[in-house]
Design a protein around this motif. Sequence first.
Motif, PDB file in Angstrom:
ATOM      1  N   VAL A 391      30.318   6.693  94.624  1.00 20.79           N
ATOM      2  CA  VAL A 391      31.615   7.094  94.916  1.00 20.79           C
ATOM      3  C   VAL A 391      31.993   6.699  96.307  1.00 20.79           C
ATOM      4  O   VAL A 391      30.793   6.475  97.205  1.00 20.79           O
ATOM      5  N   ALA A 392      32.615   6.392  97.310  1.00 19.54           N
ATOM      6  CA  ALA A 392      33.017   5.907  98.521  1.00 19.54           C
ATOM      7  C   ALA A 392      33.757   6.806  99.027  1.00 19.54           C
ATOM      8  O   ALA A 392      33.753   7.804  99.137  1.00 19.54           O
ATOM      9  N   GLY A 393      33.354   6.637 100.387  1.00 16.82           N
ATOM     10  CA  GLY A 393      34.148   7.566 101.184  1.00 16.82           C
ATOM     11  C   GLY A 393      34.484   7.862 103.140  1.00 16.82           C
ATOM     12  O   GLY A 393      32.615   6.377 103.365  1.00 16.82           O
ATOM     13  N   PRO A 394      34.066   8.886 103.936  1.00 17.87           N
ATOM     14  CA  PRO A 394      33.734   8.734 105.316  1.00 17.87           C
ATOM     15  C   PRO A 394      31.741   8.985 104.876  1.00 17.87           C
ATOM     16  O   PRO A 394      31.419   9.811 104.405  1.00 17.87           O
ATOM     17  N   GLN A 422      35.874   3.760  91.880  1.00 19.35           N
ATOM     18  CA  GLN A 422      36.921   3.850  92.390  1.00 19.35           C
ATOM     19  C   GLN A 422      37.559   2.442  92.674  1.00 19.35           C
ATOM     20  O   GLN A 422      37.033   1.937  93.051  1.00 19.35           O
ATOM     21  N   ARG A 424      39.666   0.950  94.717  1.00 16.06           N
ATOM     22  CA  ARG A 424      39.636   0.400  96.092  1.00 16.06           C
ATOM     23  C   ARG A 424      38.547  -0.270  96.213  1.00 16.06           C
ATOM     24  O   ARG A 424      38.187  -0.893  97.111  1.00 16.06           O
TER      25      ARG A 424
ATOM     26  N   THR B 149      31.595  14.003  99.116  1.00 17.91           N
ATOM     27  CA  THR B 149      32.813  13.180  99.282  1.00 17.91           C
ATOM     28  C   THR B 149      33.864  12.726  98.398  1.00 17.91           C
ATOM     29  O   THR B 149      34.903  12.698  98.421  1.00 17.91           O
ATOM     30  N   MET B 150      33.711  13.138  96.990  1.00 22.17           N
ATOM     31  CA  MET B 150      35.109  12.532  96.114  1.00 22.17           C
ATOM     32  C   MET B 150      36.471  13.397  96.304  1.00 22.17           C
ATOM     33  O   MET B 150      37.188  12.277  96.346  1.00 22.17           O
ATOM     34  N   MET B 152      37.403  14.263  99.392  1.00 22.36           N
ATOM     35  CA  MET B 152      37.911  13.640 100.307  1.00 22.36           C
ATOM     36  C   MET B 152      38.654  12.199 100.084  1.00 22.36           C
ATOM     37  O   MET B 152      39.083  11.858 100.805  1.00 22.36           O
ATOM     38  N   GLU B 153      38.494  11.883  98.578  1.00 23.01           N
ATOM     39  CA  GLU B 153      38.906  10.093  97.697  1.00 23.01           C
ATOM     40  C   GLU B 153      40.324  11.112  97.528  1.00 23.01           C
ATOM     41  O   GLU B 153      40.895   9.851  97.324  1.00 23.01           O
TER      42      GLU B 153
END
Lengths: 691, 691
Positions: A391-394, A422, A424, B149-150, B152-153
Amino acid sequence: MSDNVKAFLHPRSVAVIGASDNPNKVGGRPIHYMKKFGFKGEIYPINPTRSEIQGLKAYPSLAAIGAFPDAVIVAVGGDQVLETVRTCAQMGVKIGVIMSSGFAELGEAGRMREQELVEVANAGGMRLIGPNSQGPANFSNGAILNFSTMFMETEAKDGPIAIVSQSGIASVIPYHFLRSAGHGVRYVVATGNDADIGACEMVEAVAADPEIQLILVYLESVSNPESLARAAAIARERGAYMVALKSGGSAKGASAASSHTGAIVGNDAAIDAFFKRNGIWRARDINELVRATPLYLRSQDARSGRLVAMSGSGAVAVMTADLAERENMELATLSEDTKKALRAVLPDFGTPNNPLDTTAAILNDGTMWRRALDALGSDPQADCVMVSMSVAGPGYDIDALAADTAKFASSAQKPIVLSAPQERVRDVFEAHGIPSYATEAEAVGAFAQYSAHQRLRANVKTRSKPEGAGYVARPSTLDEFNSLQTLSDYGVPVVKQCICNTPAEAQAAFEALGSAPVVVKGCASSVPHKSEHGLVKLGLKSAEEVYSAAEDCMSKLTKLGVDHPQVVVAQMVKAVHELALGVSVDPQLGPLVMIGEGGTLIELRRDAVSLLAPFSADEVKAACGKLRIAPMFSGYRDTPAIDLDAFAEAAVALGDFAVQCTNLKSIDVNPVLALPKGQGVLAVDAVVEFE
Amino acid sequence: MSDNVKAFLHPRSVAVIGASDNPNKVGGRPIHYMKKFGFKGEIYPINPTRSEIQGLKAYPSLAAIGAFPDAVIVAVGGDQVLETVRTCAQMGVKIGVIMSSGFAELGEAGRMREQELVEVANAGGMRLIGPNSQGPANFSNGAILNFSTMFMETEAKDGPIAIVSQSGIASVIPYHFLRSAGHGVRYVVATGNDADIGACEMVEAVAADPEIQLILVYLESVSNPESLARAAAIARERGAYMVALKSGGSAKGASAASSHTGAIVGNDAAIDAFFKRNGIWRARDINELVRATPLYLRSQDARSGRLVAMSGSGAVAVMTADLAERENMELATLSEDTKKALRAVLPDFGTPNNPLDTTAAILNDGTMWRRALDALGSDPQADCVMVSMSVAGPGYDIDALAADTAKFASSAQKPIVLSAPQERVRDVFEAHGIPSYATEAEAVGAFAQYSAHQRLRANVKTRSKPEGAGYVARPSTLDEFNSLQTLSDYGVPVVKQCICNTPAEAQAAFEALGSAPVVVKGCASSVPHKSEHGLVKLGLKSAEEVYSAAEDCMSKLTKLGVDHPQVVVAQMVKAVHELALGVSVDPQLGPLVMIGEGGTLIELRRDAVSLLAPFSADEVKAACGKLRIAPMFSGYRDTPAIDLDAFAEAAVALGDFAVQCTNLKSIDVNPVLALPKGQGVLAVDAVVEFE
């Protein structure tokens, strides 16, 4: 490979017979594509009704051109194809792509038309691709003699990949996936009916291009195994990879096989064996055809195939371990130095395992990724490296992580891939040159394939055909005695046996064999299932027993309609285990030898491997290691080790015999008694069938 | 299931202890999400250093609120968790989500802290999710007590799907794939360490929501099988589906198993059996977890599972046939009416096969797709329909084809999917409500799973526990005689045998048995591998032979250090085949009975199935059908049929015994002699081990 075959990819000029001004017609597409993709040679549209086609001068006929086209595309109605090709051949045209359909794909009448077409062409020295062909395409020089719709849809880009397929659609599906993933593709060749130049020859042609690093092949039949084997050798020698999808391997054909061997190995095992022997990876579906592409193109050493994996999640670590097991990938056992280095990087509660869970601590320390990757990836057992970004994100600086990963990849020179759900995230890593997969399953699958393919390719051994005159037999099924005798003549060890025409002869045979007990068996090629008819008498210890057993068998055979009933008297030997050998003959690929467990349940157990003959004893022993009963061979619990060397030699002898036969149909040798190490093996029953 | 468990998904008010103004901190995310996703209840940020958090009034302590929160989120440092929970419990808070980590995931000390935490909470009537939990999220009411976090994404959307996972990451990976494919997801629950309320209970909670049609579960252990079984029953009863990914099934554990049965079935077979018995589909990776989602949500009948497939390419048709075989999907055999209807639709050279190749003729006639689909899809055997659109482009009106497909789907009410490599084609079909896959492999895989899952669910049978007092034994390994005697007492048929302390007793036993031949075996629980020590004497026909065999065995046992050497004298029985039964005991799921082929090679052949006890004879017989040697059971070549009924009854008796044991460790019964039909089975050797 003749220059003609190469010329399909490098024509200096192309005439399109049946040219169309409409770029969406079969006769219009190649013109459109050649113009669009910068073909430098002359294009001659041939169409008697137009003076200009797609901005080019059109000609009413080939003769009207006044120059000599290197290649022609034939896109006229099926009924005009023959005369068109005749004209071309007579004029001296050397190669033609026949896009028109209406030939062998329609059945027997079409097949005959197709044969005539090839004869007419070849008589004039002309070679054909097709008919019913989408044609060859070469994106390095714009020679797109191909009408696929896909090149309207998916932007072309030259690159180090070739696709050769008998089917048009099966050429452009992988093309689309590769191009969508950003890979350049130089050749897309769809050969169609393979009446003359087929897919195998075109594989040889693309393999000859030193810039091609990966060759993807789709086949429904292997019409020219020698050519494909040469292509594979060329590719191997310069480090290129070949992956092939051979379809049509359904089990239906196998169930109709007449011999046990045929029923056990199926009609697809010969293909498996052929691909293996030539270092070609067999893909089972389109996804397997394309999924390891980025690894193939980088071509870093992953032969030892031990995986290290790193993620920020315990669950991903556990799932990765499961996937590695499923895909037969070994996980690297981390060295003490690696563990020490990892302990210095991980938070206090982290554990230096493989797969590694860095924990979410990476959120607080962006340098941890790089430091953990350096420590883990530098382990001496780390042959393949997978990093997961679930998971990516802030809080996650994906670009920095990708850059760090690329730095590691470039300094370590080890294959490394990303798994990230994801898109991206994958895009950022791809931009940094890191191959990226949506799931760990795909990434591990790709790694497993790539590394197993490297091992396969490194182990390619070919044994040349054994010397010996061709063995021709009349169409027949040999009886047990003659089957064994024939095999014995060619070096397969068989049990001591005598063939007898009377009970008295049987009695004499018993005396001659000189050792009890013996077995008496009714012997007639028309009665294959002896035990079902009470024709096997075991454990006979006296001449009297032998006499009456022979008498009984002969009377039973007579009742079963056998004209000249005979019995075999043979030594009974106590074996460690019952094995089996067999041969089925693939019409294209030759004799396939089955090697495995024997006994009456052979078709239920199906514990067998198979090799295309000829092969060496070492190959047999390596293949035997894949049997379920393999642990028996070296001794298992209170059972002694068997004579595996002798078994392997027997298999080699059987394969060599099969190679020398000109009309062999099948051989079943079951059981082959395995004796303790040093004491050999003995075939005790066999059926050899010729056609 | 208590209301407390449901309350995690429907809290009326939530206090966040350790609240943060930063929406990217663990204590800030849930507040951010609850506001963003429209949570209607009160949110109480608790933080002694701030008066306002994310625009909400903040409180220095729980007590300061002046109202009573339904739920608390604990996001404080690990060392403050215990006191925080103690305060909450004492104040009467009923439920808490413990996001803080630092407990069992760190090892034994953490595990003890975790246990204390639960005790403190439960003492005050408070139930916990966690610790180390990402928390529950309910997108139907905005109760996002979750810090992933997901969210948010990946844009959230309510829908009929629930995801429950022990791992945070393993909850949001499938969430991301489902949302990217456009599916709404209502619940995402990540439970963490499962110290109190665990994943199984939360599955029960989401199953109770009548709008949930699909429940996806990720587990690393099944901590509460009863709860999960109840959840599965609730889901089944209202036609919802449950798919579970249980990770950590590596074979390493199995190889360390002490009993043969344990080594053969592995430590993962109990999970398989548990899921099967409860109608839960076991996914092997994340892709299998999500791939059949659109089929589950439409929930059309596909139990018979016969596939029809249509494409414009012969190659796709052949590959589809291969894929159907690989995935164990039957291809529909087209009726004569269907073939007639197809002949009317196809061009002259087309053939009405399944998979159907419509040829490229569809380019010239846009109505052909609909007419061919109508004809093919209306076949009475067409249970599942797949259409392939391998290339689009000029000449293909994709929108019209998709609309025609949707019309067919709505009138036929059969499940139908598209396979198309081009995303833009899939998008058009998806917009028309047709589930779309990039490859035939994925589409056929999804269909195969969906249809097999429907059959699995329809066949769920549960047998309640047999009556009988709990059997407790002292920790021990029973010797052969006592093992067999115990099993015999519980209804497993065993061979006639006597235990003897002297050669004279053995001689007497021989006379008493009254039938030769017999076997004499040394009997001592400390010497399990009898034959390796020469302790098995077969085929003894006289009292003298028995005497001296017993004498020899006893002297050997004495040499092996056995204090009270004994021998068993048992009847020798000629069997049709050697089978085996066994039991291994899963700590969570109970006794797992292995049923399969026996003999000395049992661990090599591994031809076995397993069932969780208790089960019925019918279940045994169905399971036996999956053995490789299954064809033997009804008679094979010259071998008679065996008494499968008796074997099944023996397996049931063994399972019932195992269920009644309180401290069983393992049972090996090998061989179980299978006699001809009507004559029963006989266990002739066994080891029963208690712990």
